[in-house]
Design a protein around this motif. Structure first.
Motif, PDB file in Angstrom:
ATOM      1  N   HIS B 248       0.695  -1.146  -0.026  1.00 56.17           N
ATOM      2  CA  HIS B 248       0.073  -0.062  -0.062  1.00 56.17           C
ATOM      3  C   HIS B 248       0.811   1.193   0.014  1.00 56.17           C
ATOM      4  CE1 HIS B 248      -3.063   2.918   1.220  1.00 56.17           C
ATOM      5  NE2 HIS B 248      -4.037   1.927   0.795  1.00 56.17           N
ATOM      6  N   PRO B 249       0.736   2.296  -0.846  1.00 54.79           N
ATOM      7  CA  PRO B 249       1.339   3.268  -0.907  1.00 54.79           C
ATOM      8  C   PRO B 249       1.700   4.088   0.521  1.00 54.79           C
ATOM      9  CG  PRO B 249      -0.128   3.484  -2.852  1.00 54.79           C
ATOM     10  CD  PRO B 249      -0.555   2.278  -1.745  1.00 54.79           C
ATOM     11  N   PHE B 288      -6.710   7.906   1.336  1.00 58.16           N
ATOM     12  CA  PHE B 288      -5.392   8.152   1.365  1.00 58.16           C
ATOM     13  C   PHE B 288      -5.059   9.213  -0.247  1.00 58.16           C
ATOM     14  CE2 PHE B 288      -0.712   7.255   0.400  1.00 58.16           C
ATOM     15  CZ  PHE B 288      -0.218   8.073   1.679  1.00 58.16           C
ATOM     16  N   CYS B 292      -1.618  10.794  -1.887  1.00 59.73           N
ATOM     17  CA  CYS B 292      -1.075   9.544  -2.488  1.00 59.73           C
ATOM     18  C   CYS B 292      -0.072   9.667  -3.576  1.00 59.73           C
ATOM     19  CB  CYS B 292      -1.933   8.557  -2.726  1.00 59.73           C
ATOM     20  SG  CYS B 292      -1.235   7.211  -3.417  1.00 59.73           S
ATOM     21  N   HIS B 294       0.484   7.852  -5.973  1.00 57.61           N
ATOM     22  CA  HIS B 294       0.200   7.165  -7.059  1.00 57.61           C
ATOM     23  C   HIS B 294      -1.014   7.147  -7.585  1.00 57.61           C
ATOM     24  CE1 HIS B 294       3.879   4.895  -6.462  1.00 57.61           C
ATOM     25  NE2 HIS B 294       3.643   4.929  -5.099  1.00 57.61           N
ATOM     26  N   ALA B 295      -1.884   8.347  -6.921  1.00 54.93           N
ATOM     27  CA  ALA B 295      -3.236   8.546  -7.035  1.00 54.93           C
ATOM     28  C   ALA B 295      -3.689   8.515  -8.516  1.00 54.93           C
ATOM     29  CB  ALA B 295      -3.973   9.464  -6.407  1.00 54.93           C
ATOM     30  N   CYS B 299      -8.968   6.257  -8.373  1.00 54.67           N
ATOM     31  CA  CYS B 299      -8.964   6.072  -6.831  1.00 54.67           C
ATOM     32  C   CYS B 299     -10.183   6.893  -6.364  1.00 54.67           C
ATOM     33  CB  CYS B 299      -7.777   6.825  -6.421  1.00 54.67           C
ATOM     34  SG  CYS B 299      -6.378   5.798  -7.146  1.00 54.67           S
ATOM     35  N   PRO B 303     -11.221   1.742  -2.850  1.00 60.42           N
ATOM     36  CA  PRO B 303     -10.442   0.421  -3.281  1.00 60.42           C
ATOM     37  C   PRO B 303     -11.315  -0.592  -2.317  1.00 60.42           C
ATOM     38  CG  PRO B 303      -9.194   1.837  -2.096  1.00 60.42           C
ATOM     39  CD  PRO B 303     -10.356   2.649  -2.281  1.00 60.42           C
ATOM     40  N   CYS B 315      -6.030  -1.083  -2.384  1.00 58.45           N
ATOM     41  CA  CYS B 315      -5.401   0.021  -3.187  1.00 58.45           C
ATOM     42  C   CYS B 315      -5.685  -0.296  -4.699  1.00 58.45           C
ATOM     43  CB  CYS B 315      -4.126  -0.019  -2.969  1.00 58.45           C
ATOM     44  SG  CYS B 315      -3.375   1.410  -4.260  1.00 58.45           S
ATOM     45  N   HIS B 316      -6.000   0.696  -5.570  1.00 54.69           N
ATOM     46  CA  HIS B 316      -6.269   0.458  -6.886  1.00 54.69           C
ATOM     47  C   HIS B 316      -4.877   0.108  -7.601  1.00 54.69           C
ATOM     48  CE1 HIS B 316     -10.490   1.310  -6.764  1.00 54.69           C
ATOM     49  NE2 HIS B 316     -10.389   2.254  -6.290  1.00 54.69           N
ATOM     50  N   HIS B 317      -3.942   0.859  -7.186  1.00 56.57           N
ATOM     51  CA  HIS B 317      -2.565   0.636  -7.740  1.00 56.57           C
ATOM     52  C   HIS B 317      -1.334   0.199  -6.755  1.00 56.57           C
ATOM     53  CE1 HIS B 317      -4.615   2.745 -10.955  1.00 56.57           C
ATOM     54  NE2 HIS B 317      -4.861   3.805  -9.985  1.00 56.57           N
TER      55      HIS B 317
HETATM   56  S1  SF4 Z   1      -6.052   3.418  -4.077  1.00 53.78           S
HETATM   57 FE1  SF4 Z   1      -5.258   4.880  -5.197  1.00 53.78          FE
HETATM   58  S2  SF4 Z   1      -4.964   6.995  -3.950  1.00 53.78           S
HETATM   59 FE2  SF4 Z   1      -5.596   5.156  -2.580  1.00 53.78          FE
HETATM   60  S3  SF4 Z   1      -3.388   4.228  -2.278  1.00 53.78           S
HETATM   61 FE3  SF4 Z   1      -3.961   3.380  -4.079  1.00 53.78          FE
HETATM   62  S4  SF4 Z   1      -2.942   4.620  -5.615  1.00 53.78           S
HETATM   63 FE4  SF4 Z   1      -3.163   5.667  -3.532  1.00 53.78          FE
END
Ligand code: SF4
Ligand SMILES: Nc1ncnc2c1ncn2[C@@H]1O[C@H](COP(=O)(O)OP(=O)(O)OP(=O)(O)O)[C@@H](O)[C@H]1O
Ligand SMILES: Nc1ncnc2c1ncn2[C@@H]1O[C@H](COP(=O)(O)OP(=O)(O)O)[C@@H](O)[C@H]1O
Ligand code: SF4
Ligand SMILES: [Mg+2]
Ligand SMILES: [Mg+2]
Lengths: 322, 324
Positions: B248-249, B288, B292, B294-295, B299, B303, B315-317
């Protein structure tokens, strides 16, 4: 009262020098708390000294005594060569203005009824003349706060990290040369702690500040300091270059601290399980002897003095050796 | 394949009524704890760890001040389906709790011995006293017989926390919830208390939920660790994997912001921009996202807390394993 020795003091251009500092508090029935018992240290221009030790070892008492809040029971504190102890209040205010202190609990350190702009302007205002708006804005920006957002807020409307930024901005308004920071990040979350540590590092470098950074977290102290002084029950155990802390510490107490950090390998003996002795009646000789795995009769009889073991590395112990 | 869980928490939500409107301190948390396991929960202040611990314990239940939904099942018993008396019986016999501040957890006018014997049931006075002495010995208190007669203020912080742990163990619980048990203590004392918890887990087979804001405290001790952010679990993984390869980021950024003893002095620390959301008005989608790196537009949708083998991440990524 014998001090722990002065071999670690340097000659030449010292911004601050503290010798044989003693802080005692009356404790009723003629007894005294021996909070700080003869410690010495100095600070070069632009240097950061970390003071490390567990709760009650006298870190805050030492920091406050350097600020003369209140003055020490005995000892000398020289700022730019001027002796601060014994100065009359007006002269003390004048000579101490190059030195500012920042405390652990940033929320409690700020007057809850005042707004951020006034809090930051307070120091210079007391000295006559409220600073202009541009200067306050610059101070807030320098600590990463958006002046427009926080200008009118009161401390309870800010997070702990923001309050600590306000405290730092407030101290910087007085153009200090020396900052005494007493556990400035201990009440903050790790992500906020990282922001404040980076801020102190940047600001210190940019303005060429010298700092005394008091904390109990070994990794935090190592991160900010050039040199580290380890204290135990009012005495200095070891003075060590920050880079050498993890690998070369020699004093049994420093080693106990290193072995206690949660990331240290587990297992092994459990040294120092005994209790911290009372500062009302500290042990004779070496104060660490009641918890020390290396203690001998000599340690009860004679107080160890700091001795040099390497460049910039000094240890107060009869038996420690590499 | 696994042991049947001792505790299972399913979609737990604790909504506290405040002057500023309802505050979802815990907002859809699910996890299980196996018998004898050390389960860590880490997160920054305000992320909901204590509310989660108290809700699991059944100390927070639906009422005028708050609403609890979801399920907490301990060894087949649904904690929130019990009445007050049933819950008290459950605490006495199955769950113990250790709070952050050892100063306030003990009654200043009660001797150590009273604290311990009151937590026992159905023993004669002499048997209770022997058992109390045995418990103090178990938690590493020297001269237990003398200590039984002392008042809490006569003990150091570390000793008091040992007494609190002994009280929590008096009913031989199968689960101990320890909420920041060492946060108020010095590092050397902290190590002693954590070693003690580890020993209880190994010797008595007590499952322990260890809650802390300090990643390092949990890293070396827990079998599995859950990371909490803004009322939800961001990530759950075996401890070693979580710290070696966070997915998780938020976990990744949190780990990078901690100064390490092995790093050279003056290393620049990574920071997380911004601050955690206001829990009375959290952002839609991933909580987050405003902080974030990586957003992405994806997002904006919350997620799912998706399991992948022994790990789960919301998390999506997610950060690539072994990458970053
Ligand atoms: S879902 Fe998106 S915003 Fe949330 S932690 Fe993962 S990459 Fe970051
Ligand atoms: N005003 C006071 N009156 C009496 N005793 C005091 C006073 N201030 C401090 N002490 C005692 O002096 C000793 C050193 O205290 P000090 O606050 O300097 O420790 P510290 O190293 O800063 O600890 P911590 O890490 O808990 O902040 C302690 O035994 C403390 O109880
Ligand atoms: N009794 C309460 N009344 C109102 N808000 C509360 C109460 N207890 C906790 N909260 C809020 O719930 C959130 C989670 O708190 P908590 O579980 O104590 O966090 P943590 O233990 O992770 O620091 C915070 O926003 C906190 O302010
Ligand atoms: S002087 Fe003696 S008691 Fe003190 S630290 Fe050294 S060996 Fe231990
Ligand atoms: Mg202090
Ligand atoms: Mg909490």
């Amino acid at each position: 009262m014998a001090g722990t020795g002065t071999t670690h003091l340097r000659s030449g251009d010292r911004v601050l020098s503290v010798e044989d500092l003693v802080v005692e508090f009356p404790a009723g029935r003629g007894r005294r708390v021996h909070a700080v018992s003869g410690i010495s240290f100095d600070l070069l221009d632009g240097e950061t000294l970390g003071i490390l030790g567990e709760s009650g070892c006298g870190k805050s008492s030492a920091g406050r005594a350097v600020m003369q809040l209140p003055p020490p029971t005995a000892g000398s504190v020289r700022l730019h060569g001027t002796e601060l102890t014994g100065l009359a209040p007006a002269a003390l205010r004048e000579h101490r203005k190059d030195m500012q202190m920042i405390l652990q609990n940033p929320v409690a350190a700020l007057n809850p009824r005042r707004r951020v702009a006034d809090l930051v302007a307070e120091g210079p205002a007391v000295r006559g003349g409220r600073p202009d708006r541009a200067r306050i804005e610059a101070a807030l920006e320098a600590v990463g706060l958006d002046p427009a957002t926080v200008w009118d807020r009161r401390p309870h409307e800010l997070s702990g990290g923001q309050c600590q930024r306000v405290c730092i901005a407030r101290a910087l308004m007085l153009d200090p040369r020396v900052l005494i920071l007493d556990e400035p990040v201990s009440s903050l979350d790790v992500s906020v702690q990282a922001q404040i540590l980076n801020l102190l590092e940047d600001t210190g470098k940019r303005l060429g500040l010298s700092m005394v950074f008091i904390a109990h977290d070994l990794a935090v102290v190592k991160n900010v300091s050039d040199r580290i002084m380890v204290m135990y029950l009012g005495k200095v155990c070891e003075v060590i270059p920050s880079a050498a802390l993890a690998g070369s510490a020699l004093h049994p107490y420093t080693r106990l601290l290193l072995a206690s950090v949660p990331e240290a390998p587990q297992g092994g003996a459990e040294p120092g399980a005994a209790e911290l002795p009372s500062p009302l009646d500290p042990p004779s000789g070496c104060r660490f002897r009641t918890r020390c795995p290396l203690a001998t009769d000599l340690c009860a009889k004679e107080e160890p003095k700091l001795r040099r073991t390497a460049d910039g590395h000094h240890v107060a112990c009869h038996h420690a050796s590499r | 394949m696994n042991d049947a869980p001792l505790l299972s928490v399913d979609d737990l939500r604790t909504e506290i009524r405040t002057a500023r409107g309802p505050l979802r301190a815990v907002d859809g948390v699910s996890f299980t704890v196996r018998p004898g396991e050390m389960f860590g929960i880490v997160g920054e202040s305000g992320s909901g760890k204590s509310v989660l611990g108290r809700t699991v314990m059944g100390l927070y239940t639906s009422g005028p001040a708050m609403t609890v939904t979801g399920k907490v099942v301990l060894d087949g018993t649904d904690v929130h389906a019990l009445d007050d008396a049933g819950r008290r019986r459950l605490w006495r016999s199955r769950v113990g709790m250790v709070f952050q501040d050892p100063g306030t957890a003990l009654n200043p006018v009660k001797r150590v011995g009273r604290h311990l014997t009151e937590a026992m049931r159905g023993l004669s006075r002499a048997a209770a006293r022997d058992r109390a002495e045995e418990l103090l010995r178990l938690v590493g208190i020297p001269e237990p017989r003398r200590r039984l007669r002392q008042y809490p203020h006569e003990l150091s912080g570390g000793m008091r926390q040992r007494v609190v742990i002994a009280v929590a163990l008096a009913g031989e619980p199968s689960l101990l919830i320890a909420d920041e048990p060492t946060t108020a203590l010095d590092v050397t004392v902290q190590k002693q208390i954590l070693d003690l918890l580890g020993r209880l887990q190994a010797e008595l087979g007590t499952a322990i939920i260890l809650i802390s804001h300090d990643l390092a405290v949990v890293a070396g001790r827990a079998d599995r660790v859950a990371v909490m952010y803004a009322g939800r679990l961001a990530e759950l993984a075996p401890a070693g994997e979580l710290f070696d390869s966070p997915r998780h980021p938020y976990t990744e950024a949190l780990l990078a912001s901690v100064p390490r003893l092995g790093d050279p002095p003056h290393s620049v620390l990574r920071t997380i921009d911004g601050a955690p959301p206001d829990m009375a008005a959290p952002p839609d989608g991933c909580r987050f996202a405003p902080r974030c790196r990586h957003a992405s537009p994806a997002c904006a949708a919350p997620p799912e807390f998706a399991a992948d083998g022994a790990r789960a991440v919301a998390c999506h990524h997610p950060v690539d394993l072994g990458g970053a």
